[in-house]
Every structure is written in structure tokens, then in C-alpha cells.
Design a protein around this motif. Structure first.
Motif, PDB file in Angstrom:
ATOM      1  N   MET A   1       7.519   1.383   5.964  1.00  0.00           N
ATOM      2  CA  MET A   1       8.536   1.799   5.669  1.00  0.00           C
ATOM      3  C   MET A   1       8.350   3.745   5.778  1.00  0.00           C
ATOM      4  N   GLY A   2       9.394   4.311   5.675  1.00  0.00           N
ATOM      5  CA  GLY A   2       9.365   5.622   5.157  1.00  0.00           C
ATOM      6  C   GLY A   2      10.336   7.067   5.063  1.00  0.00           C
ATOM      7  N   LYS A   3      10.875   7.444   5.561  1.00  0.00           N
ATOM      8  CA  LYS A   3      11.916   8.742   5.855  1.00  0.00           C
ATOM      9  C   LYS A   3      13.027   8.283   4.334  1.00  0.00           C
TER      10      LYS A   3
ATOM     11  N   CYS B   1       5.133   3.788   2.514  1.00  0.00           N
ATOM     12  CA  CYS B   1       4.723   2.566   2.031  1.00  0.00           C
ATOM     13  C   CYS B   1       4.596   1.478   3.248  1.00  0.00           C
ATOM     14  N   VAL B   2       3.557   0.575   3.345  1.00  0.00           N
ATOM     15  CA  VAL B   2       3.037  -0.464   4.134  1.00  0.00           C
ATOM     16  C   VAL B   2       3.209  -1.628   3.455  1.00  0.00           C
ATOM     17  N   VAL B   3       3.706  -2.591   3.907  1.00  0.00           N
ATOM     18  CA  VAL B   3       4.083  -3.956   2.928  1.00  0.00           C
ATOM     19  C   VAL B   3       3.487  -5.114   3.757  1.00  0.00           C
ATOM     20  N   THR B   4       2.625  -5.777   3.101  1.00  0.00           N
ATOM     21  CA  THR B   4       2.023  -7.130   4.195  1.00  0.00           C
ATOM     22  C   THR B   4       1.654  -8.140   3.435  1.00  0.00           C
TER      23      THR B   4
ATOM     24  N   VAL C   1      10.580   2.775   9.468  1.00  0.00           N
ATOM     25  CA  VAL C   1      10.140   4.128   8.704  1.00  0.00           C
ATOM     26  C   VAL C   1      11.672   4.428   8.463  1.00  0.00           C
ATOM     27  N   GLN C   2      12.759   4.450  10.437  1.00  0.00           N
ATOM     28  CA  GLN C   2      13.912   5.518  10.439  1.00  0.00           C
ATOM     29  C   GLN C   2      15.030   4.318   9.460  1.00  0.00           C
TER      30      GLN C   2
ATOM     31  N   TYR D   1       1.266  -1.434   0.181  1.00  0.00           N
ATOM     32  CA  TYR D   1       0.070   0.236   0.013  1.00  0.00           C
ATOM     33  C   TYR D   1       1.087   0.922  -0.144  1.00  0.00           C
ATOM     34  N   PHE D   2       1.031   2.052  -1.337  1.00  0.00           N
ATOM     35  CA  PHE D   2       1.298   3.468  -1.341  1.00  0.00           C
ATOM     36  C   PHE D   2       0.761   4.488  -0.232  1.00  0.00           C
ATOM     37  N   VAL D   3       1.726   5.417   0.620  1.00  0.00           N
ATOM     38  CA  VAL D   3       1.222   5.741   1.355  1.00  0.00           C
ATOM     39  C   VAL D   3       2.281   7.560   1.038  1.00  0.00           C
ATOM     40  N   ASN D   4       2.021   9.065   2.155  1.00  0.00           N
ATOM     41  CA  ASN D   4       2.728   9.562   2.020  1.00  0.00           C
ATOM     42  C   ASN D   4       3.797   9.683   2.910  1.00  0.00           C
ATOM     43  N   SER D   5       3.576   9.246   3.673  1.00  0.00           N
ATOM     44  CA  SER D   5       4.302   9.267   5.091  1.00  0.00           C
ATOM     45  C   SER D   5       5.095   8.414   5.833  1.00  0.00           C
TER      46      SER D   5
END
Lengths: 501, 501
Positions: free
Chosen positions: B276-278, B288-291, B248-249, B106-110
Motif C-alpha cells: 500500500m502507499g499513496k 504498509c506491507v501486509v502478508t 500503492v496507487q 509491516y509499516f514503512v514510509n513509502s
């Protein structure tokens, strides 16, 4: 230009992208490979007229936006813990478009982040927790916003509404409780909010905020009657809460007459918090919350730092500045008025001509066409709306239908939309409505064989076939009987609700 | 290049940006106008070595990232309701870096949007609501994540912890309950989680998820002992919940040996959800969220569409692909191992040399230096850490201090950080520690006049003066007596906790 065939792209998507992420036209999705202005092109070079992308506000792939992005990306992209001129210049320019008291910005990455932060500001400032929201509202996809979005939580069953959420009727003067024939719909709808607040208070609830889109988009292109926000703000302030105007879909000059849609309510109305999103960066992930010094200070007083990693970075701000420049330089607000009025007029002619058109409403380049099976009962023509959307796609026009009954054709094109585009799309809609009305009448008389090859065939199973052709799918409250001839035959007398722009 | 003088920029910032948004070095913030690689430049052309920007993962203003962004921006930037190759190609490439069962994106912004969505996935899948989180954890700034971030909600008073939140001790083997001398700290900390879950269940709570950063960053650069996650996952699964690894970090090869930090726990560990993030877009707002397929299907089964306006747009995906390419082409993971090991070794030498250095821990280019006033009691040397950060800034080195006592020097530089950079920064730290230790001893003996001009002067009011020099400010639990000589004089015997990379 393509890495994969369309079939391969689709297969990879099914494998690697969450099934909750829907495509337009699920049965035959579109692969878009490039776009400019108000046009999008598929992998075969077919050109689509885009009537729905309010994100590509100044036009797809605008060269000045790209130029500003590149220039800044080559120099620096870092967080707002360092001083940078783009951040402050953008905040200065953006707040200059707003009433004076809205002077403090928080830069974030999406409309959802903006609305969530608005709630945090409201709760910290008021010391209260509860929220009054409008029926059919959609404010974003994070947990806190699903909670205040009936458009979403109503799909999860009756128990999905949280106790701290209070749902007021949408101020819809075509389909709501108080209609165009009511002497004071603004006052009547606002009184509903007051009653809801008082009832909540009696039960020990404390109101942190009233939140509403300045014009409801997913909720069915609803234009609140002027004066409604002023009265609601009075009641909310009296309860110790704040007024949040959600401009994520409708801001940045789309309504033509004003830069912000809440300004259509009158110069005497100023919200306490304004949230922005989609059009702000022409597709670049960015957004903003603007509020008063008083609320910002109260939020700061908790001592809790607010840090948003990407929010307000120099690249996002450079893009935001470019978007503001382009709106001004290309007079896109003027274009929204000019082309919007023209498009509105053409659609009103359709209303005169076609019984299926129950209402045409809007401001600037934000217009809704409410399709009905029955002008008197205003029975939503859901399947017909979906049919038209689907047929328009075949004619290379991208339009969507939304609202609680998914029967409202929703115009919110890039702001460079032209008179020719308006004329073209309405001509196509005219043909489709004519076909549809004829087919419906024929079918009602049982004179059309079900396996006819006629292009006038009614949509069969249209609703389920086309349900992905919506930003978000709401349950349909009314039962739609596809075998019923919904025409009343009477000419409508609905007054024009166009906001003069 | 400047639009405003630094003073004007600061004044505009104070006027238009929320006071909760802090700058680094509040008393004398830095204005940065350009950056490349691991270097940032201020308005006077002064060059700073960047040891903290894990967002500028492949180096500031990387030309290949810019090139990929421009190329795609010129073509198309639209939402994921249209098919596009970049989206599926990026999902394919990204999932290829993960264990096989983590296949749906799932692709997101932060990072905040990612962690919020992870909670939604966990709750929908499990049918439960409660969350087990680690002490000192920070998972993001939206409402739902402040709730599960003790790093934040602990600042709001004891009542700020919600009933559905269960806080487990951070698996910190230097400062926590079970330390390096414990025979099985992984098992002991995991048993804590089991006990917390069982207690919650006895009180009628149902666990939706355990969430943890694969290595705690704001929490003080904590490296969980190997095997901890496996055991925790067993207990969480038994309770019907899922394991969310927050990368994320720390993701995208920073730890050197592996692409993902959770993989340091061993090949037998696979989380159910990874966020994930930064570093994912080198500063571009994306995440992104991967599951697993199973969780994604359960989320889809609610019927609720998930739409994220900007998430997964072709520009973000093009940038994401460029970042993956650069990590590979420039062997940045190898560099993280190579330079990270060298930096770690140099810092361990500092630990041998200086009593102020209590612990050095890390993996790849993620390293924490835990400063103490007392090697035995491990009293956090907060003011000293802040002093060093401030002095490093004067020497044009950007480093930060974090953790619950703000005493842990936090290395997480761009991945192109070099051997020379490592040598340079440690030399400076060595000098500063020497100065500080001498000054402290002198002061303890009252032989230094308080108005001395010596550069060895102890920081006065250092903590409050420097408190903005942190990503987020945590309350200091221990009372810090600045007049006390904290040295134990004994040499430390802390074993090396470097994860071999």
C-alpha cells in the motif's frame, strides 16, 4: 488514554505485526503513551530519561514542530511537481549549513531511501557499480543497503556478501587493527582502503563509491581518526568513485563543534554526497540527499525522472525548517558541546574508577562507553553491558548497547539533554558498575550462592534474555565465558579520544 | 502567504533541487499555495479542479486528518520498539479490510519501501530470487524496484533489463496481444506468464514472485480481465513463488465496489502480499506491507531484525486510522462508485461522439481514456493527449496523460470528487476534442495558415513542450506523424469494459 491494556497491546502486536519487528526489552517491553523533551512516560505515568532517541532531536513533542506541522497541514500537503516556497526555502537553508559545493538536494522519506538514492547517484555519475563499505556498517533496510551493510549481511552467512561489495576495516582505534598507539592510524586505515580498491580493480571491479557514516553508530560509536576521510576520498576519486558521508544518525549539530559530523575530519574535507535522516524532522518521516551540481547533472543526464511521492512535500519541509530554527534558537549545538563535554568527563571518571570501562569516546552528545572484561585484551563485556542496560531500565533510564559485540553503551539523547540528566545517568551507571564488579569478584570466588536474592546477582543468560535491547543484533564473534573473572586489575592507560567540541 | 515570487521560487528550485525532479507543465509550472477537498489554489487565488491527486485521497487538507495528526504529535511520536495502541489498532483495522489470511503488517514510509520489503519477504520465503513483472509496470524508485519496472529501465537501453527479471505482457485488452474480441483474454495472458516461468526455469532461474499493480496506473490505466490473477497465482505458486499485489496507487476504496482493487478479480483470489502507499495517509509519508503469517514467519526465521525508524510511529498510525474513519463516515467508497459511474458514462458518450476517443476503461474513480488517431489501428494520439492536458490546465483543470504512449487521460481524483466536477471536466474535454478534431481536419486539408491565431491550432512540438506533464516519461514506440489525419471515420465497436461497481 489507553485503548488497550498492556497485555492486550502486546497480544495484538504479536498477532498483527511482523515478528521481525522487535521491541526494546522483549521480556518486558515498555508501553509509552506520551513524551516531552528528553522524557518519556509509560501507561502508569512512570517517567523515563531518554538517552537514545536521536530522532527526537530537538526534544520529544516539541511544540514549535507541532505548530509548524499543523499550520502547513491545514493549508496544503502535496507533491513536489508543483512549485512551493517551503521546498526551495528548506533546500536553501539546509545547503547553507554545508560546504558550498554541496548545493543540490533530493528530498525523500527515510535514511534508507536517502542512502539508496546516494548509490544511484554515485553509480550513474561514475558509470561504475562497486561499493567500498566499512566493517560493521549499517546503512539501511532496503535490498540495496542490506547488501552494503556488514552489520546485517554478516548474519546471513559468509556467502551473503555480494561480489561488488568490498569491506574495509572500521577505523576503530580502540579495538581495530591500528590503535591509539599507532603513529598514523588515519593513514594506515586509509591505506587499507587503497589496497582494497587496487585489489578490486585488478579483478576487474570498478568502484562507484566509498560509503561511511561520519561516525559509526550501530558499528559501536566509532570516531574515525581525523584525516582518514581526506585520504580515503583521494583514493576513491582516483578510482573514479565518489565519497558518500552517511549523516543519518549523527548529523544536525549532534557533535557540538560542527553541524555535520564529517566536519570533525577538518575543513579540507568535503564529501561528494551527504545523506541525512533520523533527526531531520524530529520524528516526521523525511530525509534528504545533498550532492554537487556535477553529480546531479550526471544523474539528470540519464533522462530518467526521479519522482518521490511524499518527498519534499510542504508539510515535511515546514517541519524541517522548524527543526533548523529550534536548533538555532535554543542553541542546541551549544548544548551538545556543553552537556556532551560534561557527560564525557563524568564517564571518563567512571573509566578511572571501573575496570569494566575500557574506553570512552565521542563528540558532543554522541558518546560510546566500551565495556571490557579485560583492560589489556579488551575482551568485550557483552553480558555486563546488557545487564547494565536492563538495570538502567528498571531505574527508568533508556540506554542501549551496540557494536559488533553489543558491549558499547550508546549515548545519543535528544539534544536538550541537561547537565542534571548527565549527572543522574552516570551516577546510576556508577552504582551498577560497582555492583557488577563486586558481584563478579564474589562469584569468581564461588562465595555467592546461585539462588541469592542479592540485587548484585550477575545476569544469568543475560545475553539471550536481553538481546532485543539493541537496535540490531550482531553475532558475537568472541565467546563470552560468564564464569571468568575478566578483570585485569591493572589501571588502563588509554588516552582520551574525545574530539574537542 | 508567499515567501518568494513565482520566478524566485523557480530560480531557487533550479539552483537547489535535483534536475531529475520534474515539475508539472515545465514551460509554465503551477505554484500551489493551498488546497481543500478536490480543489487547489495558486498564488493568485486561482482555483484548479484536481483530477489526478490520488494521494489526497479523502480530500486535500481534510480537517479530521489534521486533527488526528496534531492530537498525536502533541503527545508522542516515537519508534515501534515501544508498545503503542495506535500501531496495533491500526494494524487490526487495516487487516480487517483484507481477506483473513492477510493478517500480518509491516509499516514503512513509502510505496517504494513497501514494494522493496515485499521483494525481501518473497525472496526469503521462497528461497528464490527472480521476479516476473508486467510490461510498462512501475513499482518504485529504489534500486531494487527500478530493476523490476520496465516503465523505467526500458528508458536506459536494452541492456538495462537484469537477468533475474522476466517481463510478461500487460493484460491490456484494448491494445495488447489478446483483445476484447478474444474468447478468454484472462487465460491467454496468464498462459503467457506460465510460458515465461517455464522458460526461465529451463534456464535455471527460480521464481520468487510475480508482482503487478492490481490495475496498472502509469502503465496506462489497464484493468486486467477478471480471472487473470487467479490463474497467474496458480502458476507462480507452482514455481514456488508468491503473488504480490501492488495497491500503492489503486487501493483504499478507489474502485468503489471493493476496498482493494485486486478484489475485482473475484472473491476466490487472495494475493500472498499486498503493498500500500499513496492514499494511505492522505499525503503523510507512510505505507504498509501486509502478508500471511506463513510468509512473515519465514522472514523472521532468518533472525535478521527488521527495523524501520519512522514506520508505524504513533502519528502515522493516528493519521492512517483517521483516513479509514473518513472513508467510512463520508461513504467515499460509495461516492467513488456513484460519481465514478457517472463520470464513466459521460466519457463513454464522448467515445460515441469523438473519433479521438478509442477506449474508456476503469472502475470507480480510476478511469483511463485512451486517445487514438485511428479507431481501427488504434494508433496512440500522443500529441493530442498532451494538447488536451495543456489546454485543460489553462481552463484550471489538472489532469495527466500516461501509459507507454502517453496518450491515456488518467483520472484518479480525490475521492470527494463530485457529479458537478465530473460534468464540468467532461464538458471541457468535449469542447477540446471538438476543437482538436476540427483543427486536425482543417489542417489535413491545408486550409489553415500555419500562423493562424485560431485557438484551434494544433499543438506544435506539443510532445516535447509538454513532456513534463507526466508522472514519468516513457519512450514512444510508435512514430507520431503530426501532419497525418489519423481519423478512420468509422464508428468504433469497442465493447464497454467498465467494471461494474
Amino acid at each position: 488514554m489507553e485503548m488497550y491494556s498492556k497485555a492486550e497491546t502486546l497480544a495484538l502486536r504479536q498477532k498483527h505485526i511482523g515478528p521481525s519487528c522487535k521491541v526494546f526489552f522483549a521480556k518486558d517491553p515498555i508501553k509509552i503513551v506520551r513524551a516531552h523533551g528528553q522524557y518519556m512516560f509509560d501507561e502508569n505515568g512512570e517517567k523515563y530519561l531518554d538517552c537514545i532517541n536521536n530522532v527526537a532531536h530537538v526534544g520529544h513533542s516539541h511544540p514549535e514542530v507541532v505548530k509548524a506541522a499543523v499550520k502547513q497541514m491545514e493549508l496544503l500537503n502535496t507533491n513536489s511537481r508543483f512549485l512551493h516556497d517551503n521546498l526551495v526555502q528548506y533546500a536553501k537553508r539546509l545547503t547553507a549549513t554545508l560546504p558550498e559545493k554541496l548545493s543540490v538536494c533530493y528530498f525523500v522519506n527515510s535514511g534508507s531511501e536517502a542512502n539508496d538514492l546516494a548509490l544511484r547517484l554515485a553509480r550513474q555519475y561514475s558509470g561504475h557499480y562497486d561499493v567500498v563499505t566499512l566493517d560493521h556498517a549499517y546503512h539501511g533496510h532496503v535490498t540495496s543497503l542490506i547488501d552494503i551493510s556488514p552489520y546485517k549481511f554478516n548474519q546471513l552467512g559468509k556467502e551473503a556478501k555480494k561480489e561488488f561489495v568490498h569491506v574495509a576495516p572500521s577505523p576503530d582505534i580502540y579495538r581495530g587493527k591500528y590503535r591509539e598507539d599507532h603513529e598514523d592510524p588515519a593513514g594506515a586505515y586509509a591505506d587499507n582502503v587503497r589496497n582494497i580498491i587496487e585489489k578490486a580493480q585488478k579483478n576487474g571491479h570498478k568502484i562507484a563509491a566509498f560509503i561511511a557514516e561520519s561516525m559509526q553508530s550501530c558499528g559501536g560509536q566509532i570516531i574515525p581518526p581525523a584525516g582518514y576521510f581526506q585520504k580515503v576520498a583521494q583514493f576513491v576519486h582516483k578510482a573514479g568513485g565518489v565519497f558518500i558521508a552517511d549523516e543519518v544518525q549523527v548529523g544536525f549539530g549532534r557533535v557540538g563543534k560542527n553541524f555535520w559530523a564529517f566536519q570533525l575530519q577538518g575543513e579540507d574535507f568535503v564529501p561528494d554526497i551527504v545523506t541525512m535522516g533520523k533527526p531531520i524532522g524530529n520524528g516526521h518521516p523525511m530525509s534528504c540527499v545533498v550532492t554537487t551540481r556535477e553529480i546531479a547533472e550526471a544523474f539528470g543526464a540519464s533522462g530518467l525522472e526521479y519522482f518521490n511521492t511524499f518527498g519534499g512535500n510542504p508539510v515535511s519541509c515546514a517541519i524541517g525548517l522548524a527543526v533548523l530554527d529550534i536548533i538555532e534558537q535554543e542553541d542546541l549545538q551549544g548544548n551538545a558541546t556543553h552537556v556532551g563535554n560534561y557527560l564525557f568527563g563524568l564517564l571518563k571518571e567512571q573509566q578511572e574508577k571501573h575496570s569494566l570501562v575500557g574506553d570512552v569516546r565521542g563528540a558532543g552528545l554522541f558518546i560510546g562507553v566500551d565495556l571490557v572484561k579485560d583492560q589489556i585484551r579488551r575482551t568485550p563485556a557483552t553480558a555486563e553491558a546488557q545487564h547494565i542496560i536492563y538495570k538502567l531500565k528498571e531505574r527508568k533510564i533508556l540506554l542501549s548497547a551496540d557494536g559488533p559485540y553489543r558491549n558499547v553503551l550508546k549515548f545519543k539523547p535528544p539534544m536538550c539533554f541537561s547537565m542534571e540528566d548527565a549527572k543522574f545517568v552516570v551516577e546510576q551507571i556508577d552504582e551498577l558498575l560497582t555492583d557488577l564488579e563486586e558481584a563478579t569478584q564474589i562469584r569468581a570466588k564461588n562465595s555467592l550462592p546461585t539462588n541469592t536474592q542479592s540485587k548484585r546477582k550477575l545476569p544469568t543468560g543475560g545475553s539471550s534474555q536481553l538481546e532485543s535491547n539493541n537496535e540490531n543484533i550482531s553475532p558475537i564473534n568472541g565467546t563470552i565465558c560468564r564464569h571468568e573473572n575478566g578483570f585485569s586489575g591493572e589501571s588502563h592507560t588509554v588516552p582520551c579520544k574525545r574530539i574537542r567540541t
